[in-house]
Motif scaffolding. Structure first.
Motif, PDB file in Angstrom:
ATOM      1  N   LYS A 137      -7.166  13.764  11.279  1.00 31.70           N
ATOM      2  CA  LYS A 137      -6.392  12.926  10.373  1.00 31.70           C
ATOM      3  C   LYS A 137      -7.199  11.656  10.101  1.00 31.70           C
ATOM      4  CE  LYS A 137      -1.869  14.594  11.860  1.00 31.70           C
ATOM      5  NZ  LYS A 137      -0.575  14.243  12.483  1.00 31.70           N
ATOM      6  N   ILE A 138      -7.128  11.184   8.866  1.00 32.65           N
ATOM      7  CA  ILE A 138      -7.928  10.024   8.456  1.00 32.65           C
ATOM      8  C   ILE A 138      -7.135   8.740   8.661  1.00 32.65           C
ATOM      9  CG2 ILE A 138      -9.140   8.920   6.539  1.00 32.65           C
ATOM     10  CD1 ILE A 138     -10.470  11.478   7.535  1.00 32.65           C
ATOM     11  N   ALA A 139      -7.807   7.750   9.225  1.00 31.86           N
ATOM     12  CA  ALA A 139      -7.208   6.430   9.430  1.00 31.86           C
ATOM     13  C   ALA A 139      -7.969   5.391   8.624  1.00 31.86           C
ATOM     14  CB  ALA A 139      -7.220   6.055  10.909  1.00 31.86           C
ATOM     15  N   ALA A 140      -7.219   4.481   8.017  1.00 34.55           N
ATOM     16  CA  ALA A 140      -7.812   3.333   7.326  1.00 34.55           C
ATOM     17  C   ALA A 140      -7.644   2.110   8.218  1.00 34.55           C
ATOM     18  CB  ALA A 140      -7.127   3.120   5.982  1.00 34.55           C
ATOM     19  N   PHE A 141      -8.671   1.284   8.274  1.00 33.39           N
ATOM     20  CA  PHE A 141      -8.685   0.146   9.195  1.00 33.39           C
ATOM     21  C   PHE A 141      -8.429  -1.160   8.445  1.00 33.39           C
ATOM     22  CE2 PHE A 141     -10.881  -3.219  11.579  1.00 33.39           C
ATOM     23  CZ  PHE A 141     -10.376  -3.011  12.852  1.00 33.39           C
ATOM     24  N   GLY A 142      -7.747  -2.072   9.100  1.00 36.50           N
ATOM     25  CA  GLY A 142      -7.514  -3.395   8.517  1.00 36.50           C
ATOM     26  C   GLY A 142      -6.972  -4.347   9.563  1.00 36.50           C
ATOM     27  N   SER A 143      -6.505  -5.488   9.109  1.00 36.14           N
ATOM     28  CA  SER A 143      -6.002  -6.502  10.029  1.00 36.14           C
ATOM     29  C   SER A 143      -4.551  -6.844   9.697  1.00 36.14           C
ATOM     30  CB  SER A 143      -6.855  -7.771   9.936  1.00 36.14           C
ATOM     31  OG  SER A 143      -6.698  -8.362   8.659  1.00 36.14           O
ATOM     32  N   THR A 144      -3.940  -7.601  10.580  1.00 37.73           N
ATOM     33  CA  THR A 144      -2.605  -8.105  10.295  1.00 37.73           C
ATOM     34  C   THR A 144      -2.672  -9.063   9.104  1.00 37.73           C
ATOM     35  OG1 THR A 144      -2.960  -9.878  11.903  1.00 37.73           O
ATOM     36  CG2 THR A 144      -1.810  -7.907  12.679  1.00 37.73           C
ATOM     37  N   ARG A 145      -1.513  -9.384   8.566  1.00 37.58           N
ATOM     38  CA  ARG A 145      -1.478 -10.268   7.389  1.00 37.58           C
ATOM     39  C   ARG A 145      -2.105 -11.615   7.715  1.00 37.58           C
ATOM     40  NH1 ARG A 145       2.077 -14.407   7.954  1.00 37.58           N
ATOM     41  NH2 ARG A 145       3.966 -14.095   9.217  1.00 37.58           N
ATOM     42  N   ARG A 146      -2.517 -12.315   6.694  1.00 34.08           N
ATOM     43  CA  ARG A 146      -3.076 -13.654   6.873  1.00 34.08           C
ATOM     44  C   ARG A 146      -1.964 -14.629   7.250  1.00 34.08           C
ATOM     45  NH1 ARG A 146      -6.995 -13.633   1.484  1.00 34.08           N
ATOM     46  NH2 ARG A 146      -8.309 -11.883   2.183  1.00 34.08           N
ATOM     47  N   PRO A 147      -2.316 -15.697   7.977  1.00 39.00           N
ATOM     48  CA  PRO A 147      -1.286 -16.589   8.522  1.00 39.00           C
ATOM     49  C   PRO A 147      -0.325 -17.174   7.489  1.00 39.00           C
ATOM     50  CG  PRO A 147      -3.401 -17.048   9.538  1.00 39.00           C
ATOM     51  CD  PRO A 147      -3.660 -16.072   8.434  1.00 39.00           C
ATOM     52  N   ARG A 148      -0.793 -17.424   6.271  1.00 34.07           N
ATOM     53  CA  ARG A 148       0.059 -18.109   5.295  1.00 34.07           C
ATOM     54  C   ARG A 148       0.447 -17.229   4.106  1.00 34.07           C
ATOM     55  NH1 ARG A 148      -2.388 -21.621   8.310  1.00 34.07           N
ATOM     56  NH2 ARG A 148      -4.468 -20.925   7.728  1.00 34.07           N
ATOM     57  N   LEU A 149       0.380 -15.912   4.303  1.00 31.01           N
ATOM     58  CA  LEU A 149       0.785 -14.980   3.242  1.00 31.01           C
ATOM     59  C   LEU A 149       1.900 -14.067   3.732  1.00 31.01           C
ATOM     60  CD1 LEU A 149      -2.649 -13.742   1.783  1.00 31.01           C
ATOM     61  CD2 LEU A 149      -1.106 -15.439   0.787  1.00 31.01           C
ATOM     62  N   ARG A 150       2.795 -13.707   2.816  1.00 28.04           N
ATOM     63  CA  ARG A 150       3.775 -12.676   3.120  1.00 28.04           C
ATOM     64  C   ARG A 150       3.063 -11.314   3.041  1.00 28.04           C
ATOM     65  NH1 ARG A 150       6.642 -15.721  -0.599  1.00 28.04           N
ATOM     66  NH2 ARG A 150       6.499 -14.024  -2.148  1.00 28.04           N
ATOM     67  N   PRO A 151       3.550 -10.289   3.724  1.00 28.11           N
ATOM     68  CA  PRO A 151       2.873  -8.992   3.726  1.00 28.11           C
ATOM     69  C   PRO A 151       2.593  -8.455   2.330  1.00 28.11           C
ATOM     70  CG  PRO A 151       4.609  -8.999   5.352  1.00 28.11           C
ATOM     71  CD  PRO A 151       4.738 -10.274   4.596  1.00 28.11           C
ATOM     72  N   GLU A 152       3.575  -8.554   1.435  1.00 31.07           N
ATOM     73  CA  GLU A 152       3.399  -8.018   0.090  1.00 31.07           C
ATOM     74  C   GLU A 152       2.351  -8.782  -0.722  1.00 31.07           C
ATOM     75  OE1 GLU A 152       7.158 -10.604   0.089  1.00 31.07           O
ATOM     76  OE2 GLU A 152       6.168  -9.137   1.404  1.00 31.07           O
ATOM     77  N   GLU A 153       1.998  -9.992  -0.275  1.00 35.26           N
ATOM     78  CA  GLU A 153       0.985 -10.800  -0.959  1.00 35.26           C
ATOM     79  C   GLU A 153      -0.423 -10.575  -0.371  1.00 35.26           C
ATOM     80  OE1 GLU A 153       3.785 -14.727  -1.859  1.00 35.26           O
ATOM     81  OE2 GLU A 153       2.543 -14.637  -0.047  1.00 35.26           O
TER      82      GLU A 153
END
Length: 526
Positions: A72-88
């Motif tokens: 199964k393929i996984a995409a890598f990333g980080s948690t949201r930036r401190p001053r942004l909402r997830p959708e932003e």
């Protein structure tokens, strides 16, 4: 030791491995490696970080068309930036747009990183973890949470480190991966911490170890013993700084030492093939002494070792090399005894008589003292054995050779070689120009010999190495030349040694031709 447990293999060669200095995979490389990893039986393949570069965005589009059977393929990333909402947050949205079934995101577990790197509060970091996991899950993705710097964070502030992974658990992460990001933890500490985490966290755990203390494999295996179900690593241990945990060592340890089936015995026999396949695309050489898959992993040089291995391989081999696609190798050198020579001769298809053995061993030791080296020049070794047995008739004789190099300021140098050879009773004199003295001699010799042996046109020199022996003598030192030659199907090595680099090179080249002609004659006689 037998452990009836399931272990998940999570490969991050395409992301973490590609961060190694000197490695740059093309999109085509990444897709080929994905297919190879899937074929081998890897469970999860981390394809890249779609929020970081266009190539990884293209990868996640292209990988959808691969008919993967195991991974199964996984995409890598980080948690949201401190001053942004997830959708932003562009990083989180890139993960969603990748359409990968799994999102692996990392967050901060070490309070030092929260306050110094992110420049935010400890409370906001907890909320970032929760928001990011929930956002990705709301978009239909399975989330693995990598607790970055977990062991360093736990060492300095265990209460806060635990809060971060408990937040990930409550938000719905399906795996919580404890990362030794700086690679400085000892196995005893890894074991202690994993066992404590298991008491408080019910979500299945994973381990992500870096190799800065040469302990990534050991730390991964001790974490497995302590209860993790997922082991993350890379092929050949590629990765930033000193690299990641080497799956090429971890997989056979799980299969053959712990008795846990992770890829199965048949696929395990392709371990060396997998290691070399990825190394080739990475344009990296596998160290000869790399465990399990290195060319020297099951090589025996000392006479005492070889004598014992011939009686019972278990005396000096921890596993059967064929289980991982490797083979036993006996090296003949100045440290060799009778056993080495007998084994190597049989490997070459030669049955030695008792009267020949002592004489051949003594000659090998004498030549190695003079600078020859037969470990990487088995073709020269075979020629030597046949000559000393009186079974070899030379195909040609070099009467003389001369090479002149002219250097003009601001222009490429020109080398011209003249050789005189005798084949049977015929004497041939040829001349050739080359881009260097060795190249010119090679071309002149071929020009002379192809009149008698046109099949020599099929072979070519593929590698040429010079080693200075006794460097304290400066330019008067003896040199050893190792030549690799190929006919497109097989490759063989020959050696020459002299205080004159041209003579050493010419001898090695002539040996390569003699060896090939000998093998062709043997085929005709059959």
């Amino acid at each position: 030791m037998l452990m009836k447990r399931r272990v998940e293999l999570y490969d991050t060669t395409l992301r973490d491995g590609s961060q190694m200095e000197g490695i740059s995979f093309s999109l085509e490389d990444k897709l080929k490696i994905t297919e190879k990893l899937d074929e081998f039986g890897i469970h999860y393949i981390e394809g890249g970080w779609p929020g970081s570069n266009p190539k990884d965005i293209q990868y996640f589009k292209a990988v959808r068309d691969l008919p993967l059977e195991n991974a199964k393929i996984a995409a890598f990333g980080s948690t949201r930036r401190p001053r942004l909402r997830p959708e932003e947050d562009p990083n989180l949205n890139a993960l969603v747009e990748s359409e990968a079934p799994i999102a692996t995101i990392f967050g901060k577990s070490w309070d030092l990183h929260v306050t110094e790197a992110l420049r935010t509060t400890l409370e906001n970091n907890i909320q970032m973890i929760i928001d990011s996991i929930e956002y990705l899950r709301d978009h239909g993705m399975v989330v693995f949470y990598d607790a970055e710097h977990f062991f360093d964070g736990y060492r300095e502030n265990p209460e806060y480190a635990m809060k971060t992974i408990k937040a990930a658990e409550e938000a719905g992460a399906e795996r919580i991966v404890l990362a030794d990001t700086n690679g400085g933890s000892l196995p005893s500490f890894i074991k202690e911490v994993v066992e404590k985490v298991k008491e408080e966290v019910k979500t299945p755990l994973g381990i992500h170890a870096h190799n800065d203390s040469e302990l990534a494999v050991a730390n991964s295996l001790i974490a497995f013993e302590a209860g993790v179900v997922q082991i993350q690593g890379t092929i050949n241990g590629y990765g930033e700084r000193c690299g990641n945990a080497n799956l090429i060592s971890i997989i056979p340890a799980l299969e053959l030492k712990y008795g846990v089936e992770v890829v199965g015995k048949e696929r395990l026999r392709k371990l060396k093939e997998l290691a070399h396949f990825v190394a080739e695309l990475a344009n990296m050489e596998i160290p000869r002494n790399q465990p399990y898959v290195g060319d020297s992993a099951f090589a025996h040089k000392g006479g005492v070792h070889v004598s014992a291995v011939l009686k019972n391989p278990r005396t000096y081999e921890h596993i059967d090399p064929e289980l991982v696609g490797n083979r036993r190798k006996v090296v003949v050198s100045e440290l060799s005894g009778r056993s080495n020579l007998i084994y190597k001769a049989k490997e070459l298809g030669i049955e030695l008589e008792e009267r020949d053995i002592k004489r051949i061993v003594e000659e090998i030791k004498k030549l190695e003292f003079e600078g020859y080296h037969f470990e990487a020049a088995e073709a020269s070794l075979e020629l030597l054995i046949e000559r000393l047995r009186g079974r070899y008739k030379p195909f040609f004789e070099l009467e003389r050779a001369r090479v002149i190099t002219e250097i003009f300021q601001g222009q490429p140098p020109i080398s011209e070689a003249n050789v005189v050879v005798r084949v049977n009773s015929r004497r041939v004199h040829t001349t050739a120009e080359g881009n260097g003295p060795v190249n010119a001699l090679d071309l002149a010799l071929r020009k002379a010999l192809t009149k008698f042996y046109p099949e020599l046109k099929e072979i070519k020199l593929v590698d040429y190495k010079v080693r200075v022996l006794g460097s304290e003598k400066g330019t008067a030192a003896k040199v050893r030349v190792l030549v690799q030659t190929s006919d497109g199907k097989k490759t063989w090595g020959t050696v020459g040694a002299s205080t004159n680099i041209i003579e050493a090179s010419l001898n090695a080249i002539m040996e390569s031709m003699e060896y090939w002609l000998m093998k062709e004659r043997e085929k005709d006689e059959k």
